[in-house]
Motif scaffolding. Structure first.
Motif, mmCIF file in Angstrom:
data_model
loop_
_atom_site.group_PDB
_atom_site.id
_atom_site.type_symbol
_atom_site.label_atom_id
_atom_site.label_comp_id
_atom_site.label_asym_id
_atom_site.label_seq_id
_atom_site.Cartn_x
_atom_site.Cartn_y
_atom_site.Cartn_z
ATOM 1 N N SER A 290 -0.468 -22.933 -54.983
ATOM 2 C CA SER A 290 -0.626 -21.744 -55.838
ATOM 3 C C SER A 290 -1.713 -20.849 -55.262
ATOM 4 O O SER A 290 -1.611 -19.627 -55.269
ATOM 5 C CB SER A 290 -0.977 -22.155 -57.269
ATOM 6 O OG SER A 290 -2.231 -22.830 -57.310
ATOM 7 N N HIS A 291 -2.780 -21.468 -54.792
ATOM 8 C CA HIS A 291 -3.880 -20.802 -54.094
ATOM 9 C C HIS A 291 -4.670 -21.914 -53.413
ATOM 10 O O HIS A 291 -4.311 -23.089 -53.536
ATOM 11 C CB HIS A 291 -4.719 -19.928 -55.030
ATOM 12 C CG HIS A 291 -5.419 -20.643 -56.148
ATOM 13 N ND1 HIS A 291 -4.767 -21.439 -57.060
ATOM 14 C CD2 HIS A 291 -6.732 -20.669 -56.514
ATOM 15 C CE1 HIS A 291 -5.649 -21.918 -57.925
ATOM 16 N NE2 HIS A 291 -6.849 -21.466 -57.614
ATOM 17 N N LEU A 292 -5.725 -21.595 -52.707
ATOM 18 C CA LEU A 292 -6.351 -22.594 -51.829
ATOM 19 C C LEU A 292 -7.707 -23.095 -52.323
ATOM 20 O O LEU A 292 -8.466 -23.686 -51.553
ATOM 21 C CB LEU A 292 -6.467 -22.027 -50.400
ATOM 22 C CG LEU A 292 -5.108 -21.789 -49.714
ATOM 23 C CD1 LEU A 292 -5.298 -21.067 -48.379
ATOM 24 C CD2 LEU A 292 -4.357 -23.102 -49.498
ATOM 25 N N HIS A 293 -8.034 -22.904 -53.611
ATOM 26 C CA HIS A 293 -9.269 -23.481 -54.154
ATOM 27 C C HIS A 293 -9.226 -25.005 -54.009
ATOM 28 O O HIS A 293 -8.156 -25.615 -54.045
ATOM 29 C CB HIS A 293 -9.431 -23.085 -55.629
ATOM 30 C CG HIS A 293 -9.915 -21.674 -55.805
ATOM 31 N ND1 HIS A 293 -9.897 -21.030 -57.022
ATOM 32 C CD2 HIS A 293 -10.427 -20.793 -54.913
ATOM 33 C CE1 HIS A 293 -10.402 -19.807 -56.878
ATOM 34 N NE2 HIS A 293 -10.717 -19.632 -55.615
ATOM 35 N N PHE A 294 -10.418 -25.619 -53.880
ATOM 36 C CA PHE A 294 -10.488 -27.036 -53.516
ATOM 37 C C PHE A 294 -9.821 -27.963 -54.524
ATOM 38 O O PHE A 294 -9.366 -29.044 -54.168
ATOM 39 C CB PHE A 294 -11.944 -27.469 -53.295
ATOM 40 C CG PHE A 294 -12.794 -27.461 -54.539
ATOM 41 C CD1 PHE A 294 -12.734 -28.502 -55.466
ATOM 42 C CD2 PHE A 294 -13.662 -26.397 -54.796
ATOM 43 C CE1 PHE A 294 -13.514 -28.482 -56.625
ATOM 44 C CE2 PHE A 294 -14.445 -26.382 -55.955
ATOM 45 C CZ PHE A 294 -14.365 -27.421 -56.864
ATOM 46 N N ASP A 295 -9.768 -27.534 -55.811
ATOM 47 C CA ASP A 295 -9.179 -28.410 -56.823
ATOM 48 C C ASP A 295 -7.662 -28.240 -56.908
ATOM 49 O O ASP A 295 -7.008 -28.886 -57.726
ATOM 50 C CB ASP A 295 -9.837 -28.191 -58.191
ATOM 51 C CG ASP A 295 -9.868 -26.739 -58.609
ATOM 52 O OD1 ASP A 295 -9.913 -25.848 -57.734
ATOM 53 O OD2 ASP A 295 -9.845 -26.475 -59.831
ATOM 54 N N HIS A 296 -7.105 -27.393 -56.075
ATOM 55 C CA HIS A 296 -5.651 -27.180 -56.012
ATOM 56 C C HIS A 296 -5.079 -27.571 -54.653
ATOM 57 O O HIS A 296 -3.916 -27.951 -54.559
ATOM 58 C CB HIS A 296 -5.317 -25.703 -56.285
ATOM 59 C CG HIS A 296 -5.759 -25.252 -57.637
ATOM 60 N ND1 HIS A 296 -4.874 -25.052 -58.675
ATOM 61 C CD2 HIS A 296 -6.992 -25.007 -58.144
ATOM 62 C CE1 HIS A 296 -5.559 -24.695 -59.761
ATOM 63 N NE2 HIS A 296 -6.840 -24.654 -59.459
ATOM 64 N N ALA A 297 -5.895 -27.422 -53.608
ATOM 65 C CA ALA A 297 -5.414 -27.640 -52.239
ATOM 66 C C ALA A 297 -6.179 -28.745 -51.516
ATOM 67 O O ALA A 297 -5.890 -29.021 -50.351
ATOM 68 C CB ALA A 297 -5.512 -26.332 -51.446
ATOM 69 N N GLY B 112 -5.395 -12.009 -59.980
ATOM 70 C CA GLY B 112 -6.480 -11.931 -60.956
ATOM 71 C C GLY B 112 -7.496 -13.030 -60.709
ATOM 72 O O GLY B 112 -8.642 -12.778 -60.387
ATOM 73 N N HIS B 113 -7.028 -14.285 -60.842
ATOM 74 C CA HIS B 113 -7.918 -15.419 -60.529
ATOM 75 C C HIS B 113 -8.371 -15.303 -59.073
ATOM 76 O O HIS B 113 -9.550 -15.420 -58.762
ATOM 77 C CB HIS B 113 -7.182 -16.723 -60.784
ATOM 78 C CG HIS B 113 -7.984 -17.939 -60.474
ATOM 79 N ND1 HIS B 113 -9.127 -18.274 -61.162
ATOM 80 C CD2 HIS B 113 -7.825 -18.904 -59.533
ATOM 81 C CE1 HIS B 113 -9.630 -19.384 -60.650
ATOM 82 N NE2 HIS B 113 -8.860 -19.781 -59.657
ATOM 83 N N THR B 114 -7.403 -15.076 -58.188
ATOM 84 C CA THR B 114 -7.672 -14.608 -56.832
ATOM 85 C C THR B 114 -6.671 -13.470 -56.584
ATOM 86 O O THR B 114 -5.648 -13.385 -57.283
ATOM 87 C CB THR B 114 -7.495 -15.708 -55.751
ATOM 88 O OG1 THR B 114 -6.093 -15.991 -55.594
ATOM 89 C CG2 THR B 114 -8.250 -16.978 -56.112
ATOM 90 N N ALA C 64 -0.499 -22.450 -62.799
ATOM 91 C CA ALA C 64 -1.719 -22.682 -62.013
ATOM 92 C C ALA C 64 -2.916 -22.092 -62.765
ATOM 93 O O ALA C 64 -3.077 -22.364 -63.955
ATOM 94 C CB ALA C 64 -1.575 -22.154 -60.593
ATOM 95 N N ASP C 65 -3.730 -21.261 -62.133
ATOM 96 C CA ASP C 65 -4.936 -20.776 -62.796
ATOM 97 C C ASP C 65 -4.748 -19.457 -63.543
ATOM 98 O O ASP C 65 -5.721 -18.844 -63.966
ATOM 99 C CB ASP C 65 -6.082 -20.654 -61.784
ATOM 100 C CG ASP C 65 -6.804 -21.988 -61.602
ATOM 101 O OD1 ASP C 65 -6.628 -22.874 -62.453
ATOM 102 O OD2 ASP C 65 -7.548 -22.127 -60.614
ATOM 103 N N LEU C 66 -3.511 -19.015 -63.747
ATOM 104 C CA LEU C 66 -3.298 -17.830 -64.595
ATOM 105 C C LEU C 66 -3.667 -18.162 -66.046
ATOM 106 O O LEU C 66 -4.289 -17.351 -66.732
ATOM 107 C CB LEU C 66 -1.841 -17.361 -64.509
ATOM 108 C CG LEU C 66 -1.499 -16.159 -65.386
ATOM 109 C CD1 LEU C 66 -2.311 -14.930 -64.990
ATOM 110 C CD2 LEU C 66 -0.008 -15.852 -65.333
HETATM 111 ZN ZN ZN Z 1 -8.627 -21.746 -58.782
#
Ligand code: ZN
Length: 290
Positions: free
Chosen positions: A120-127, A203-205, A224-226
């Motif tokens: 969904s995006h590359l933040h550490f808690d997702h990727a 928005g989140h990123t 995801a983080d929406l």
């Molecule tokens: Zn995130």
């Protein structure tokens, strides 16, 4: 606490989908709810003695015609104990490196079986689980036979951080995928594989994406983080972490309206208890549909 259950499964049209709880995470409640006062948010999710709220890190496995397809991968195993303590991450596995591999094993899926990973995006808690630290200290793709699909803009954003964004993006979560030739960059909304469509949800990123999964007229949407938890369904309940909160607001307005009108099952990545639900709007705010 590692939130339970590890795996929840259901049918979507002719597809079988599985929510895998890839571990627990605790983040500052104030940061998770932005401008919403604590007196309001703590009624929805109580805070601990460090003002943190319990979250999950839920990934989605789709049993697709092409093979197992995974959306997001949790926090992985590459950081040190201090890091996992700060973020309250409890994701250690019993059969594999993390709870994600435990969940896959419960479903009879080996990491080598996974054909595609979508971030969904590359933040550490997702990727973070995109890559794994081996016993010899080397870092390798967790899924050796998978194509790793992500937005080109998100990859560029993750590769060019500033003082505000750097704490969330760690190159070992994505650079090994480029080195191994497994990284596949996409631009904007498109059907990635039959029935799985990326929809940019900025928005989140700026290049955050959600995934719309469709089979035989039934639809599910990985938020995801929406809207990371069910408590984030009201439009102004937006994370303080978001880099463009007013963009998040407009994205939520657009996506949640479709979700309600088209009867989508929405999937909550960070909710510690609720994996998925249809939603409704009572005229004041979006909420779970009972
Ligand atoms: Zn995130």
């Amino acid at each position: 606490m590692r939130p339970e259950p590890l795996v929840e499964s259901r049918q979507l049209g002719r597809l079988r989908i599985h929510a895998i709880q890839a571990g627990g995470q605790k983040l500052d409640g104030g940061a998770m709810f932005g401008v919403v006062p604590k007196t309001l948010w703590e009624r929805r999710i109580p805070a601990d003695d460090r003002n943190r709220i319990q979250l999950g890190m839920r990934c989605l496995l789709i049993e697709h015609d092409i093979g197992p397809v995974l959306i997001d991968t949790g926090a992985g195993n590459k950081e040190n104990d201090k890091f996992y303590d700060i973020y309250g991450i409890e994701n250690r596995g019993t059969t594999g490196p993390t709870a994600l591999e435990d969940g896959l094993a419960q479903l009879g899926v080996r990491p080598a079986d996974v054909v595609m990973v979508i971030s969904s995006h590359l933040h550490f808690d997702h990727a973070g689980g995109n890559t794994t630290k081996r016993e010899d200290g080397s870092i390798a793709p967790t899924f050796p036979n998978a194509r790793y699909v992500m937005q080109r803009g998100e990859y560029e954003w993750a590769s060019h951080t500033n003082e505000r964004t750097a704490a969330s993006y760690f190159p070992p979560n994505f650079e090994p995928l480029r080195a191994s030739g497994q990284m596949e960059l996409i631009d904007g909304d498109r059907e990635i594989i039959a029935g799985v469509q990326s929809i940019k949800t900025p928005g989140h990123t700026p290049h955050h994406q959600g995934l719309l999964i469709e089979s035989e007229g039934e639809r599910a949407f990985y938020l995801a983080d929406l809207a990371p938890t069910a408590a984030h369904l009201p439009l102004p309940w937006i994370m303080g972490y978001d880099v463009e909160p007013l963009v998040t607001l407009e994205t939520k307005r657009r996506i949640l309206a479709r979700a309600e009108a088209e009867d989508w099952l929405v999937i909550f990545e960070h909710d510690a208890t609720t994996a998925w639900s249809k939603i409704t709007n009572d005229g004041k705010a979006y909420a779970l549909r009972g």
